[in-house]
Structure formats: C-alpha cells, structure tokens
Write an enzyme that holds these catalytic residues in place. Structure first.
Site, PDB file in Angstrom:
ATOM      1  N   ASN A  65      -5.912  12.270  -0.001  1.00 24.48           N
ATOM      2  CA  ASN A  65      -5.078  11.532   0.929  1.00 24.48           C
ATOM      3  C   ASN A  65      -5.981  10.763   1.883  1.00 24.48           C
ATOM      4  O   ASN A  65      -7.197  10.861   1.832  1.00 24.48           O
ATOM      5  CB  ASN A  65      -4.133  12.482   1.682  1.00 24.48           C
ATOM      6  CG  ASN A  65      -2.987  11.745   2.354  1.00 24.48           C
ATOM      7  OD1 ASN A  65      -2.284  10.959   1.736  1.00 24.48           O
ATOM      8  ND2 ASN A  65      -2.809  11.986   3.647  1.00 24.48           N
ATOM      9  N   LYS A  66      -5.341   9.973   2.760  1.00 21.48           N
ATOM     10  CA  LYS A  66      -6.095   9.145   3.688  1.00 21.48           C
ATOM     11  C   LYS A  66      -7.172   9.927   4.431  1.00 21.48           C
ATOM     12  O   LYS A  66      -6.948  11.072   4.852  1.00 21.48           O
ATOM     13  CB  LYS A  66      -5.120   8.532   4.706  1.00 21.48           C
ATOM     14  CG  LYS A  66      -5.710   7.566   5.690  1.00 21.48           C
ATOM     15  CD  LYS A  66      -6.485   6.431   5.025  1.00 21.48           C
ATOM     16  CE  LYS A  66      -5.651   5.751   3.986  1.00 21.48           C
ATOM     17  NZ  LYS A  66      -6.403   4.868   3.078  1.00 21.48           N
TER      18      LYS A  66
ATOM     19  N   ASP B 292      -2.260  10.753  -2.424  1.00 18.39           N
ATOM     20  CA  ASP B 292      -2.526   9.677  -3.367  1.00 18.39           C
ATOM     21  C   ASP B 292      -2.783  10.208  -4.767  1.00 18.39           C
ATOM     22  O   ASP B 292      -2.617   9.483  -5.752  1.00 18.39           O
ATOM     23  CB  ASP B 292      -3.709   8.838  -2.873  1.00 18.39           C
ATOM     24  CG  ASP B 292      -3.332   8.099  -1.593  1.00 18.39           C
ATOM     25  OD1 ASP B 292      -3.416   8.724  -0.508  1.00 18.39           O
ATOM     26  OD2 ASP B 292      -2.902   6.941  -1.690  1.00 18.39           O
TER      27      ASP B 292
ATOM     28  N   GLN C 113      -2.729   2.573   9.896  1.00 15.81           N
ATOM     29  CA  GLN C 113      -1.417   2.712   9.265  1.00 15.81           C
ATOM     30  C   GLN C 113      -0.475   3.572  10.124  1.00 15.81           C
ATOM     31  O   GLN C 113       0.742   3.380  10.113  1.00 15.81           O
ATOM     32  CB  GLN C 113      -1.542   3.346   7.877  1.00 15.81           C
ATOM     33  CG  GLN C 113      -2.175   2.457   6.810  1.00 15.81           C
ATOM     34  CD  GLN C 113      -3.671   2.673   6.671  1.00 15.81           C
ATOM     35  OE1 GLN C 113      -4.358   2.893   7.673  1.00 15.81           O
ATOM     36  NE2 GLN C 113      -4.204   2.593   5.464  1.00 15.81           N
TER      37      GLN C 113
ATOM     38  N   ARG D 111       0.845  -1.198   0.000  1.00 16.47           N
ATOM     39  CA  ARG D 111       0.000   0.000   0.000  1.00 16.47           C
ATOM     40  C   ARG D 111       0.874   1.239   0.000  1.00 16.47           C
ATOM     41  O   ARG D 111       2.074   1.168   0.095  1.00 16.47           O
ATOM     42  CB  ARG D 111      -0.905  -0.013   1.218  1.00 16.47           C
ATOM     43  CG  ARG D 111      -0.139  -0.417   2.506  1.00 16.47           C
ATOM     44  CD  ARG D 111      -0.505   0.342   3.751  1.00 16.47           C
ATOM     45  NE  ARG D 111      -0.391   1.767   3.616  1.00 16.47           N
ATOM     46  CZ  ARG D 111       0.737   2.458   3.817  1.00 16.47           C
ATOM     47  NH1 ARG D 111       1.868   1.852   4.120  1.00 16.47           N
ATOM     48  NH2 ARG D 111       0.731   3.775   3.698  1.00 16.47           N
ATOM     49  N   GLY D 112       0.211   2.355  -0.178  1.00 12.30           N
ATOM     50  CA  GLY D 112       0.951   3.615  -0.247  1.00 12.30           C
ATOM     51  C   GLY D 112       1.143   3.985  -1.703  1.00 12.30           C
ATOM     52  O   GLY D 112       1.599   3.156  -2.507  1.00 12.30           O
ATOM     53  N   ALA D 113       0.816   5.221  -2.056  1.00 13.72           N
ATOM     54  CA  ALA D 113       0.798   5.586  -3.463  1.00 13.72           C
ATOM     55  C   ALA D 113       2.072   5.232  -4.234  1.00 13.72           C
ATOM     56  O   ALA D 113       2.029   4.517  -5.234  1.00 13.72           O
ATOM     57  CB  ALA D 113       0.472   7.084  -3.585  1.00 13.72           C
TER      58      ALA D 113
ATOM     59  N   ARG E  93      -6.974  -0.548  -7.250  1.00  9.51           N
ATOM     60  CA  ARG E  93      -7.448   0.490  -6.326  1.00  9.51           C
ATOM     61  C   ARG E  93      -7.515   1.795  -7.126  1.00  9.51           C
ATOM     62  O   ARG E  93      -6.642   2.075  -7.951  1.00  9.51           O
ATOM     63  CB  ARG E  93      -6.527   0.668  -5.099  1.00  9.51           C
ATOM     64  CG  ARG E  93      -6.540  -0.500  -4.122  1.00  9.51           C
ATOM     65  CD  ARG E  93      -5.645  -0.230  -2.916  1.00  9.51           C
ATOM     66  NE  ARG E  93      -6.255   0.725  -1.982  1.00  9.51           N
ATOM     67  CZ  ARG E  93      -5.570   1.335  -1.019  1.00  9.51           C
ATOM     68  NH1 ARG E  93      -4.263   1.122  -0.885  1.00  9.51           N
ATOM     69  NH2 ARG E  93      -6.182   2.174  -0.177  1.00  9.51           N
TER      70      ARG E  93
END
Ligand SMILES: CSC[C@H]1O[C@H](OP(=O)(O)O)[C@H](O)[C@@H]1O
Length: 347
Positions: free
Chosen positions: A249-250, A239, A198, A53-55, A94
């Site tokens: 973003n998150k 992201d 996270q 995960r993570g852009a 995603r």
C-alpha cells in the site's frame, strides 16, 4: 456531488465511438476537471501522473484501455501486433497495483469478439467493483463493531481509498462511509500522505463532501496519534495483497501498522478480491514503484530541498501479515495475524 473517477463516455472521442472520461485528480480539490482520453499515449500518461489512480480505478482503466487501443488501432490502421503492444503499454503503466494488469487481462481474451464485447466487459467490471466495495465495506464495518466497544469510533486512514480510487464508494473509505451511515463515526484522522497528498487533497475532499468529521494530519503524526490512544483502529486500502496477507500500500502504511500493533488496536486492510494476488505466496516479490525524486525535493513546483539533494521516492511499502489483523474483502474477512491467510476465503 457524485465523484466518478473513471468511466466510458459514448459521446466523447474524435471518432464518435467514445472515450475514457476521468477526473484529473492532479487538479483536486481545487478544480474538478474531466480529462477525455481516446489514445493509448494519453491514457498511459494519465496513469503515470496519477490523473487517474487507486488500485481498483486502475483496474477499470486497464480494461477500458484495451478498448482505447482497439479503437485507436482501427483509426490509425495498426496491425494486430501494434494493437497488442499498445495494450501492453497500458498494462505496464504502473507496476505495484495488481489491478491494472488484472483489468487488462480480464477483457483481453475478448478482443477477437470485437471492441463492443470488450467495452461491455469493461463496463461490467466497473459495476462489479462498486458492488464489491459496498459488500466489503459492510463486512469490514461488522468486523470492527464486533470488536470495538465504543458508541462512535475514532479511526486513522492513509492515502485515498474512496470513490476517487475505485469505480465508486471506496474500500477503506467505503468502510468509513458504512460506519458513518450507521452513525458510528466520531472522528477520522486522515494522513496527508506525502509526497502527492492523496489524503489531504482527495480523502479530505471526499470526507467533507459526505459530512464525515475529520482532521488532516502530517504522516509523521500517525504513530503518536495511535500511541496516544486517540484512535480505536486504522483502516487502509491496498494495491496488492499476497496469499499470506502481506499487503502493499501507499508508502507510510507500514509505520501505521507497526504503531497499531504496539498500541494493540486493530489494523485493517480493505480491498476487493481483484487486489488479492494468490500467485504470490508472500509480499517479498511485490515490485515497489520508484517515482521521481523531484516529487520529494519540490512541493507544488517549488524547490524545497537544495538543488544538490536527490529524492528517495518509493511509492509503496509492504506491511507483513503479522501486523494485519483483518483483510476485508467482498468474499469475507481474513485474519492474517491470527494465521488465517487469503486462501481461507478464496472462492
Ligand atoms: C482503493 S486502494 C487505493 C490505493 O492506491 C493508492 O495508491 P496511488 O494513489 O499511488 O494509486 C494507495 O496505495 C491506496 O491505498
């Protein structure tokens, strides 16, 4: 311990041609377990459950996913159409982080030159991401230190943006690492980042590994931590960043930005240029991933909300440019709140 979220392992895989090796982040921080992936189905599932995960890390996953699809197609005797369909499944695993599709698109044109050419390009992309992260971290730290007159800084960050979210070093956490290397960090407030934690699980793990002083707080504490004057700035990842500086973003990032504006402290987005989507004039068109409500109504596999209660689980939010003081990239720092959009630093 060097944490490499994702890499290509030439010795792994069932056909001796290698496979994607990734740390299964769903098991961190308790156990560091590698997951080896040489099928499209397994890579898509790993992306979907946030094992990787993570852009920026998703950008690497996208690029290496093209090699996985080609090798699997060769093993299984797929025709070109089926290989391309497998590549599309990786690309669409995603929706919000532009990097996943970007990573696929960067190497897809090389498929006609063979899988070795694609793999070489995927590996180069990963190396370029690390270099970008280190440069944006230097530029972001310089920007902050030029504006905050304090020996050591107190900051807030949200979600995970370190080595586990990138090819190495990190974006917002890269800025934090750079400030720490300059002995300019007093304390990091890390939002736990519900529902998948996270921050509590991954950012705290990385900060502890690096000996960076930090505390973990509930997401709901962020606004009061900021308005009580306990931090000097906030820095987060992204992201997808639209041309005007709107940043996805998150979930929970928007609240941090609103509190920073009210407290009149800097709110910085740190991201490599691969996260910038100049095809989007603003953030209104950014697709927000809606994840299972079960991630909200249960915790660690234990039902916490009544069985009859549904969960509402947007995984991201969009912070408008008017709240973004700085976007730190390897190509420079743009200041959207001051009217300087991403075109101002575009190549
Ligand atoms: C280095 S930016 C990473 C970015 O991605 C995270 O989302 P997720 O954990 O769902 O992949 C979060 O938005 C971070 O800011």
């Amino acid at each position: 311990m060097t944490l490499t979220a994702i890499s290509w392992d030439d010795t792994a895989g069932r056909d001796g041609r290698g496979a994607v090796r990734l740390i299964d982040q769903t098991l961190l921080p308790g156990t560091v377990v590698d997951r080896v992936t040489d099928t499209t189905d397994d890579l898509v599932e790993a992306i979907a459950v946030l094992a990787v995960r993570g852009a920026p890390a998703l950008g690497v996953a996208g690029a290496m996913g093209v090699v996985v699809a080609m090798d699997e197609g060769a093993r299984e005797g797929w025709d070109e159409a089926r290989i391309q369909a497998a590549v599309d499944r990786v690309r669409n695993a995603r929706p919000t982080a532009v990097n996943l599709a970007w990573g696929v698109d960067q190497v897809r044109p090389l498929m006609g030159h063979g899988r070795d050419a694609v793999l070489a390009a995927a590996r180069q992309l990963a190396g370029e991401d690390e270099a970008a992260n280190r440069e944006l971290s230097r530029l972001g730290a310089d920007w902050l230190l030029a504006r905050i007159d304090r020996p050591r800084l107190r900051l807030l960050t949200h979600c995970n943006t370190g080595s586990l979210a990138t090819s190495a070093w990190g974006t917002a956490l890269g800025v934090i690492r750079e400030l720490h290397a300059r002995d300019r960090i007093e304390l990091v407030y890390a939002d736990e980042t519900r529902p998948l934690l996270q921050g509590a699980r991954l950012t705290a793990f990385e900060l502890e590994q690096d000996g960076i002083p930090h505390v973990v707080q509930v997401d709901g504490a962020a606004a009061s931590t900021i308005l009580r004057g306990l931090v000097d700035f906030a820095v987060v990842g992204a992201d997808r960043i639209a041309a005007n500086g709107d940043a996805a973003n998150k979930i929970g990032t928007l609240g941090v930005a609103l509190a920073c504006r009210d407290a009149e402290i800097p709110f910085m987005v740190a991201a490599p240029w691969s996260t910038v989507d100049l095809s989007m004039a603003d953030g209104s068109g950014i697709e927000i991933e809606e994840r299972s409500g079960d991630e909200i109504t249960s915790l660690g596999g234990v039902q916490v909300a009544p069985e009859g209660s549904a969960g509402f689980n947007p995984a991201f939010d969009v912070t408008p440019a008017r709240l973004v003081d700085a976007v730190a990239t390897e190509r420079g720092v743009a200041e959207p709140r001051s009217g300087q959009d991403l075109w101002s630093i575009a190549p």
